[in-house]
Design a protein around this motif. Structure first.
Motif, mmCIF file in Angstrom:
data_model
loop_
_atom_site.group_PDB
_atom_site.id
_atom_site.type_symbol
_atom_site.label_atom_id
_atom_site.label_comp_id
_atom_site.label_asym_id
_atom_site.label_seq_id
_atom_site.Cartn_x
_atom_site.Cartn_y
_atom_site.Cartn_z
ATOM 1 N N ALA D 377 -5.727 1.001 -3.342
ATOM 2 C CA ALA D 377 -4.788 1.383 -2.285
ATOM 3 C C ALA D 377 -4.592 0.232 -1.311
ATOM 4 C CB ALA D 377 -5.300 2.619 -1.561
ATOM 5 N N CYS D 378 -5.679 -0.475 -1.006
ATOM 6 C CA CYS D 378 -5.552 -1.604 -0.085
ATOM 7 C C CYS D 378 -4.690 -2.699 -0.690
ATOM 8 C CB CYS D 378 -6.920 -2.169 0.256
ATOM 9 S SG CYS D 378 -7.847 -1.076 1.318
ATOM 10 N N GLY D 382 -1.363 -4.238 0.779
ATOM 11 C CA GLY D 382 -1.154 -5.675 0.952
ATOM 12 C C GLY D 382 0.117 -6.153 0.273
ATOM 13 N N LEU D 383 0.328 -5.690 -0.950
ATOM 14 C CA LEU D 383 1.527 -6.127 -1.677
ATOM 15 C C LEU D 383 2.791 -5.673 -0.956
ATOM 16 C CD1 LEU D 383 0.961 -5.677 -5.500
ATOM 17 C CD2 LEU D 383 1.100 -7.757 -4.167
ATOM 18 N N SER D 387 6.039 -7.861 0.871
ATOM 19 C CA SER D 387 7.482 -7.675 0.730
ATOM 20 C C SER D 387 8.135 -7.423 2.089
ATOM 21 C CB SER D 387 7.764 -6.528 -0.218
ATOM 22 O OG SER D 387 9.141 -6.393 -0.418
ATOM 23 N N LEU D 388 7.478 -6.637 2.924
ATOM 24 C CA LEU D 388 8.062 -6.354 4.232
ATOM 25 C C LEU D 388 8.143 -7.604 5.092
ATOM 26 C CD1 LEU D 388 6.558 -2.900 5.225
ATOM 27 C CD2 LEU D 388 8.799 -3.427 4.334
ATOM 28 N N TYR D 429 1.879 -7.535 12.854
ATOM 29 C CA TYR D 429 1.503 -6.117 12.877
ATOM 30 C C TYR D 429 0.955 -5.628 11.548
ATOM 31 C CZ TYR D 429 6.352 -4.903 11.249
ATOM 32 O OH TYR D 429 7.520 -4.797 10.565
ATOM 33 N N LEU D 430 1.307 -6.297 10.452
ATOM 34 C CA LEU D 430 0.778 -5.820 9.173
ATOM 35 C C LEU D 430 -0.597 -6.394 8.854
ATOM 36 C CD1 LEU D 430 4.040 -5.747 7.101
ATOM 37 C CD2 LEU D 430 2.657 -3.830 7.877
ATOM 38 N N PHE D 431 -0.896 -7.575 9.397
ATOM 39 C CA PHE D 431 -2.222 -8.114 9.111
ATOM 40 C C PHE D 431 -3.301 -7.498 9.981
ATOM 41 C CE2 PHE D 431 -0.456 -11.473 6.450
ATOM 42 C CZ PHE D 431 -1.375 -11.404 5.434
#
Lengths: 105, 548, 487, 493
Positions: D377-378, D382-383, D387-388, D429-431
């Motif tokens: 799931a992680c 991450g993938l 893309s985002l 914000y995603l990291f």
């Protein structure tokens, strides 16, 4: 004499105006919903007025069909809104969104 | 592609010590590793004695290695081989319970290989590599006994060696760029046009050869090393600097002609003064090396290249013999002392230029290079040399063995005696080919007198001292190194303690405030009324702009 | 001309990576074989390709993404210099890592990303267009991050954050530079970039600066180097990867591509952008050395040493004279060999003796002789003491500086050599002559898997210097590449 | 045959929704079957379109303006396929959440029909060419979406749903008003027919109304405030649909309005307003996402930002088309961006749902150490993050590349900088969550185990987002089928 189509159109526009005002002005969600219905009715009225082509052709049938469909859709929307509103009122004893009453959301 | 174009022996002479050194590390051989020492220089000796002149190339090695065997190089190559051979044999007798013999043997061989390499190298890269090998590997010889004194000497040695390497690198780079060739001959030819390169090279080589004021490492390192290593250091290794100067000095060295002579003479006399104030025989000998190398530098400055090589070779043999002599004397009891001392005095006298000994010949050979007051100055330096070496022997005798009937072992005295013999005899054979003189010249009365008076003067000066025995102030070994070393370590300390820039931060200034502002904005957009009005306004604006 | 080989050489690390991700933690044997097999096949392919390139055969593969956006993999001499280095070091590092990590947690993840990382490096080396380069450059950033944070402790996570905080803005700058350029000239294929002159001088300078900024982060160019020393929190094989096999190399490689294959020597000189870059590189060389001097931890000192050493490559590239190019390119290989040796040894010290600080090194030479010999060789190479490879690079760089009419370069080299000596020699001194305290922890080097790679790379650094003149040495290959670039 | 191919994606979900109410025990299975069936049909349709060009059918044989016309061009079929992919996976992923609750609970009963209705509305919106049909589709979509927000009946989510409702109603009525005006002026509602007539000021007013209505429904800044609480408050599979799919329908209609219907009416102010609000949305949404402490809120604010990118197409379209033959420009990029966002955002919400289930809450702190406990799931998270952020190789990257190229080629630097800044902010914000997943210190001791197959579902979507970038040549060419001329030439001459 004002043609009836124009009259209907103007009445529709007036209803849109009144509805829009109510929609924006009221914090109470039921009032707001009612305003929205007024607004919607105004739109339908205008749509209906737009169906008038000329005395020889008479009214275009398409808008009528569309208005009926629209009313059904609006009905469904209103029903859902009422259901949610009832649920909100049960859960919070309020009938307005918090931010519209100046409460923190 | 041929691996080697030309004769193989020069490469064998360099590789053989390395192979032996590696072999010494083999676990089964470690304990007896010292036995490789005498064997290591043998191919080089063969090369120096019995091989025709010429060059040989290994294109794949380094940047294309070219080795050349020609007159000054061959002489110094032979000298290096002989000294290392003698020192190697001596080492067998000297180390009774050697500490880490394999390590010692390994670095001995590596140093030797580098020392031989500088004499053979004809291209800049090989020369640089060999020079570095002899410089850095010798560090382990200096610090071999692991004492605090040796480590301290080693540190000074290393710092200066590094400085020398850096100077050399800069000089070589500038030289190669000026010549657009890696050949030493080509670089040398172009150096008169590249004064900065020449300066760097002279300083770099001078550092190795004990040129004032870069001589500080010498009186520290030579005494600290075990005696056989001292002999090699003072006899052979300093000559790496000399061969560098011989190879690289251009015909016209410009200001450096005078510079070398002056610095050389300062060294020649300064070494004497500083040496006389020493309390350790080996330190005195080291200062004597500074002094003698000063003379060689002056000779080089005067343009007598081959004569300088001859002088340096003689000095190498004699000085190595003197260092070994200190070891031999230390193994000699009171009873055998006179004979041993008499023999030990021979190389000393030779260096001082006593008549009929080898030293007199080489001193005569360099004489034509100087005129006027310089001639006198050079001649008078022999007096200083004599005094200095007398002091060295005096100190060495005081360090003789306690047991009255102690005798040096054959492994100690045989190589020593051999070196003395070579030092005294070899110049007789080589004088003609390395200078414009013939041996017959030194037998003339004038030159006999020239050789004798400085010694008599020395005896005159020494007499009052022997009688009065005044207290002589002691000068620390390495003289200038004391203040300079303190300054250097203070500088290093400061560098290391410079305030460190603060590490990278990820937190943005004002992030909290920004977050609050955004949240307030977001809350302001939430109430429906604002959103609705905005939408209505935008509809109107758009309708207006689209219709227009 | 075939498309198979470039794809195949990429697949040698990509396929093992994808398979390893799905291996259970316990399947260490399968993992090892996949990794080592991939690395071995890759080396064979590299050797084969070297022969092909020397014979003038072109290999390229192309994948279209959108009009104007396509991946082009192409093998040229510069590619092979980098690929051969990374292939060899990958093999060594894999052997080392298998022994180093033992049976720790999350190994499938680790080795999966490890191989991906190498795949990205290979792709970056093979990239035939700017955008392909960028894509693999970014992939490299992403695949390295899980390795940096592998230990999952606070320090590693912070290092990972810092790594990204530097890398991602760098990549953004790079992307802007590339798109700015390409929107004017069309897709830029290396060595045939089209007419850059359609842009104004000022635009070209800005593009050059943005590009240099973007790859400069990876190359740890001052002041973009802050992430590198922090990343030392990662396990030793990762440090090796960062410092020698992949990451900083990718940055330096990017600079080389920028100057030689995008702008070209002539335009670079005309714009006058080479000199500022060279000056910055020179400053970085000195700055890194000075900072290394201040460190008290082994790995941090080595990290700052990398900051300094990698800038040699950039210096060489930026000077753009024949010898300087050779010096820079050959240092790409030499620095890799020497620095990886040092990191292997640092890892051994850490793992087998618990040594992390410099003052703990006292007397370790006696207890871990092979490790210490390797460390010494690496350190000597860094200082530039011959015959270890480092001196060859410095020699050419110095000559290159003089040839380019920038004699200060020689001074920088000499000063840096002295500074390097200033921080390496005290370490060597402690290793060989220090006296171990009585309570020093147990130390031994009985780990063949860790020792063999260290010895191999140390031997390679020695051989690369000793046989620099040989026909297949890094120097010879660098000269071949340089000959291709020079008029 | 083609009639069926076009009408079934609309009809099947409607039919299934009815059946699901009737046979509520089989609702889950029915929904999943419908999902895969529609996916299969969409792919088939896509192949047909690729082979034969745009397909148009008139239902019941009545041509426009009287009959209902469906048309599948590259854009519509493309959206159809991608949304069917997302829907199919989400429906499978929803099964454990809603089936376990049993038939007695309202959520377990209502989810499946609502999801199917939403599906039907979505497909209709992608295929319709008639403004009123589009209105009905939007209403169907919006009402089921609102119901999904409130499905758990908690006070917070009901509030969010009502707020959503208020905005959505305004959007609808604006759109309807516009449609009525259009009909009054031109007596037709068919986009194709309207595109052929000379348009005057009534149409301008109509377009202004419809544009704003659609912008509100797409949650364009400053009408986005309802979105984060609504999306974050819904159950994860519902959030996935809401965030990934629902706004795309109104955006596709917006694209059709301007690029197909009335490119000649566009004014500089329109481009500035839409592009500017989009740009502000990118920055504002990203900054707010950075400030959130709950994972689902981060993802929801990310949607606000990502939707902002879509609006950059208006100023950028045509930016590279004429001048640069190698790039077909921003119009395709917007679609690519929407595709990538659909796949990645759905994957991200599904993954977040799994984290929530494992940890019991969705506060960021709970993510500590999950990389070890739930690696798949992680990895999916991450993938999709890649893309985002628009990092290569991913669909997001291809989109960003094309947009940036358009911006630079046409000299509109500002939009380019917004794109770059948005990517960097997204990284921040995603990291944050990713960093925590890799922090073992402070990790929760006990977690509710999540089966492996459930973790694979988001991974599938995330992989699809990445593969979209790796194999973008095919989708790119596909989107050009039936592409309006304005897409290449831009909205302003």
């Amino acid at each position: 004499m004002i043609p009836s189509a124009t009259l209907f159109g103007l009445a529709g526009a007036a209803l849109v105006g009144i509805g829009l005002y109510g929609f924006l002005a009221h914090a109470h969600l039921l009032r707001r919903l009612l305003s929205f219905n007024v607004l919607g009715s105004g739109v339908f009225l205008m749509f209906g007025a737009a169906a008038w082509r000329s005395p020889w052709i008479g009214a275009d049938a398409v808008p009528h069909a569309l208005i009926i469909t629209g009313i059904v859709v609006k009905l469904a929307g209103s029903a859902l809104a009422i259901a949610l509103l009832v649920q909100l009122a049960r859960a919070t004893r309020r009938a307005a969104l918090p931010e519209d009453e100046g409460r923190p959301p | 592609m041929n691996l080697v174009i030309g004769p193989l022996l020069p490469f064998v002479a360099l590789a053989w010590p390395l192979l032996l050194g590696l072999g010494a590390a083999w676990p089964a051989w470690r304990e007896r590793a010292l036995w490789v020492l005498p064997a290591a220089p043998l191919p080089a000796l063969l090369l120096a004695i019995a091989w025709p002149e010429g060059s040989t190339t290994a294109p794949a090695l380094l940047l294309g290695t070219v080795l050349v065997l020609n007159a000054p190089g061959r002489l110094l190559l032979g000298m290096v081989a002989v000294i290392w051979l003698a020192a190697g044999i001596f080492a067998l007798g000297y180390f009774r319970a050697p500490r880490k013999p394999a390590v010692f043997a390994g670095f001995w061989c590596l140093t030797l290989s580098g020392n031989l390499g500088v004499m053979l190298a004809a291209d800049v890269a090989t020369f640089y590599v060999a020079f570095a090998a002899v410089s850095f590997a010798a560090y382990w010889l200096v610090v071999h006994d692991g004492s605090a004194r040796a480590l301290m000497a080693g540190r000074v040695y290393l710092v200066l060696a590094l400085l020398g390497e850096a100077l050399l690198l800069v000089g070589l780079l500038l030289g190669v760029a000026a010549a657009d060739s890696l050949s030493i001959a080509a670089v040398a030819a172009s150096l008169s046009e590249a004064p900065l390169a020449l300066t760097c090279l002279i300083l770099g080589f001078g550092l190795k050869a004990g040129m004032v004021p870069l001589h500080m490492w010498l009186p520290l390192a030579h005494p600290a090393a075990p005696t056989p290593a001292s002999a090699a250091l003072s006899g052979a290794i300093v000559k790496a600097g000399i061969i560098g100067l011989i190879r690289f000095l251009p015909e016209d060295a410009g200001l450096w002609t005078t510079g070398l002579i002056l610095l050389g003479l300062v060294g020649a006399y300064g070494g004497v003064v500083a040496g006389l104030l020493q309390r350790n025989a080996k330190a005195v000998l080291a200062y004597s090396t500074v002094s003698q190398m000063g003379l060689v530098l002056a000779v080089l400055g005067a343009g007598l290249t081959t004569e300088a090589a001859l002088y340096a070779a003689h000095h190498g043999f004699a000085k190595a013999a003197l260092f070994l002599g200190v070891g031999v004397l230390a193994a000699t009891g009171r009873r055998a002392l006179p004979w041993v001392l008499a023999l030990a005095a021979l190389p000393a006298l030779s260096i001082a230029g006593a008549p009929l000994l080898g030293g007199a010949l080489v001193k005569a050979a360099i004489k034509p290079g100087f005129a006027g007051w310089l001639e006198w100055a050079v001649a008078l330096s022999a007096t200083g040399t004599a005094l200095l070496l007398a002091r060295a022997l005096w100190l060495a005798v005081r360090g003789r063995a306690d047991a009255a009937d102690a005798r040096p072992a054959p492994l100690l005295w045989a190589p020593w005696a051999g070196l003395i013999l070579v030092a005294l005899a070899l110049p007789w054979f080589l004088l003609a080919s390395f200078s414009t003189l013939t041996p017959g010249y030194v037998l003339g009365l004038a030159s006999l007198w020239d050789a004798t008076w400085p010694l008599l003067l020395a005896a005159l000066l020494a007499a009052p001292f022997l009688r009065l025995r005044p207290r002589v102030p002691a000068l620390p070994e390495g003289d200038l190194v004391v203040p300079l070393g303190a300054a250097a370590s203070a500088a290093m300390h400061t560098l290391r303690r410079l305030p460190e820039p603060t590490g990278p931060h990820l937190a943005l200034p004002g992030a909290t405030r920004g977050k609050a502002v955004l949240a307030a904005l977001e809350a302001a957009l939430l109430p429906w009324r604002r959103g609705g009005l905005l939408a209505a306004a935008l509809v109107l604006a758009l309708a207006w702009s689209l219709a227009g | 001309m075939t498309a198979v080989l470039p794809v195949l050489i990429l697949a040698t690390s990509l396929v093992p990576a994808l398979l390893i991700f799905w291996l259970p933690e316990r399947a260490w044997r399968a993992r090892a074989w996949l990794n080592l097999g991939g690395a071995a096949v890759k080396i064979l392919l590299v050797v084969f390709l070297m022969v092909e390139v020397a014979n003038g055969v072109t290999h390229e593969a192309r994948l279209d993404l959108a009009p104007g956006l396509y991946l082009l993999l192409r093998v040229d001499a510069l590619t092979l210099l980098f690929v051969s280095l990374s292939a060899f070091l990958w093999l060594m590092t894999t052997i080392y890592a298998i022994a180093y990590l033992g049976d720790g947690p999350n190994l499938s993840r680790f080795f999966g990303f490890f191989s991906l990382c190498v795949a990205a490096t290979t792709g970056l080396a093979l990239a035939g267009t700017l955008i392909t380069f960028f894509i693999f450059f970014e992939l490299l950033t992403l695949t390295t991050w899980p390795l940096v944070v592998h230990k999952e402790d606070a320090k590693s996570v912070k290092a990972g954050r810092l790594y990204l905080a530097y890398s991602l803005p760098g990549s953004a700058a790079l992307l802007v530079a590339i798109i700015w350029l390409e929107s004017a000239t069309g897709p830029v294929i290396f060595a045939e970039p089209g007419d850059l002159r359609v842009l104004s001088d000022a635009s070209l300078m800005a593009i050059f600066a943005l590009f240099a900024l973007g790859v400069g982060v990876k190359a740890a160019l001052f002041p973009l180097h802050g992430w590198l020393p922090e990343a030392m929190a990662a396990p030793a094989p990762v440090s090796a990867l960062l410092h020698a096999v992949a990451v900083v190399k990718a940055g330096a490689f990017g600079i080389v591509r920028l100057i030689y294959d995008v702008f070209g020597i002539a335009l670079t000189a005309e714009l006058g952008v080479g000199l500022p870059l060279a000056l910055l590189a020179a400053f970085t060389i000195l700055w890194g050395s000075l900072r290394a001097l201040q460190q008290t931890e082994v790995k941090k000192r080595l990290a700052f040493s990398t900051v300094s050493q990698v800038s040699y490559i950039i210096l060489g590239a930026a000077l753009a004279g024949p010898y300087a190019v050779i010096g820079g390119l050959v240092h790409l290989v030499h620095q890799g060999l020497m620095k990886i040796t040092l990191f292997f040894c640092a890892g051994l010290y850490d793992e087998r003796a618990g040594i992390t600080r410099i003052d703990q090194l006292d007397g370790i030479g006696r207890r871990m002789p092979m490790t210490s010999i390797c460390f010494t060789i690496g350190a000597m190479g860094m200082i530039g003491i011959p015959p270890v490879a480092g001196f060859v690079s410095k020699f050419y760089l110095g000559l290159g500086g003089l040839q380019a009419g920038e004699p200060w370069v020689v001074g920088v080299l000499a000063a840096s050599a002295l500074l390097n000596a200033g921080y390496f020699l005290p370490m060597l001194y402690r290793i060989w002559f220090g006296v171990a305290p009585a309570d020093a922890p147990q130390a031994d080097e009985r780990s063949l898997g860790m020792l063999v790679p260290a010895v191999a790379t140390a031997a390679a650094s020695l051989a690369a210097g000793l046989f620099a003149g040989a026909a297949i040495s890094p120097l010879a290959w660098a000269s071949l590449i340089a000959a291709g670039y020079l008029p | 045959m083609t009639t069926l191919l076009l009408s079934l994606p609309v009809a099947l979900p409607l039919l299934a929704a009815l059946l699901a109410v009737a046979a509520s025990r089989q609702a889950a299975g029915l929904a999943m079957a419908t999902g895969f069936l529609v996916l299969g049909l969409s792919v088939w349709l896509a192949f047909e379109v690729a082979a034969a060009g745009p397909i148009t059918i008139a239902l019941g044989g009545w041509e426009a303006p009287l009959g209902i016309v469906l048309r599948a061009d590259g854009l519509g079929a493309g959206f159809l396929v991608v949304s069917a992919m997302v829907m199919a996976v989400v429906l499978v992923a929803a099964q454990p959440s809603f089936e376990d609750q049993g038939q007695e609970s309202r959520a377990g009963f209502a989810f499946w029909p609502l999801a199917l209705l939403l599906f039907a509305g979505l497909n209709t919106a992608f295929l319709s060419r008639d403004l009123f049909n589009l209105f009905v589709a939007l209403e169907l979509l919006t009402l089921s979406a609102i119901a999904l927000v409130a499905i758990e009946g908690k006070a917070g989510s009901v509030t969010a749903a009502l707020r959503y409702m208020v905005f959505a109603l305004l959007g609808s009525v604006l759109f309807l008003l516009g449609a009525a005006l259009a009909y009054a002026a031109h007596a037709t509602l068919d986009i194709g027919l309207l595109a052929q007539v000379e348009l005057g000021w009534p149409m301008a007013a109509a377009l202004a109304l419809m544009t704003m209505g659609l912008a509100i429904k797409t949650a364009l800044f400053p009408f986005h405030a309802w979105l984060p609480p609504a999306h974050a408050g819904a159950p994860a599979p519902a959030s996935a649909m809401l965030s990934a799919l629902v706004p795309k329908a109104s955006f596709v209609i917006l694209l059709r309005l301007w690029f197909d219907l009335a490119p000649e009416l566009a004014s500089p102010l329109l481009l500035a307003v839409l592009g500017g609000l989009g740009a502000v949305a990118v920055i504002h949404g990203s900054l707010l996402a950075i400030g959130q402490d709950r994972l689902k809120l981060i993802i929801a604010y990310s949607t606000v930002a990502q939707l902002g990118y879509l609006f950059l197409v208006f100023p950028l379209a045509g930016g590279a088309g004429g001048a640069q033959p190698w790039s077909a420009g921003a119009w395709t990029a917007a679609s690519f961006h929407a595709f990538a966002h659909m796949l990645a955002k759905a994957a991200m919400f599904l993954a977040a749902g799994l984290f929530l289930r494992a940890v019991g809450h969705d506060r960021l702190e709970g993510l500590r150490g999950l990389a070890r406990a739930m690696p798949i799931a992680c990895f999916a998270f991450g993938l999709s993050a890649i893309s985002l952020m628009g990092l290569p190789l991913s669909g997001g990257f291809t989109a960003k590349y094309l947009l940036l190229t358009s911006a630079f080629a046409s000299g509109q630097w500002g939009w380019g900088l917004v794109l770059v800044a948005g990517g960097l902010l997204a990284a921040i914000y995603l990291f944050r969550p990713l960093n925590l997943m890799f922090s073992k210190e402070g990790a929760a001791a006990s977690l509710t185990p999540v089966p492996r197959w459930e973790q694979v579902l988001p991974l599938l979507l995330a992989l699809a987002a990445v593969l979209l970038g790796l194999f973008s040549a095919g989708p790119f060419a596909f989107l050009q089928i039936g592409r309006p001329g304005a897409a290449a030439e831009g909205l302003l001459p």
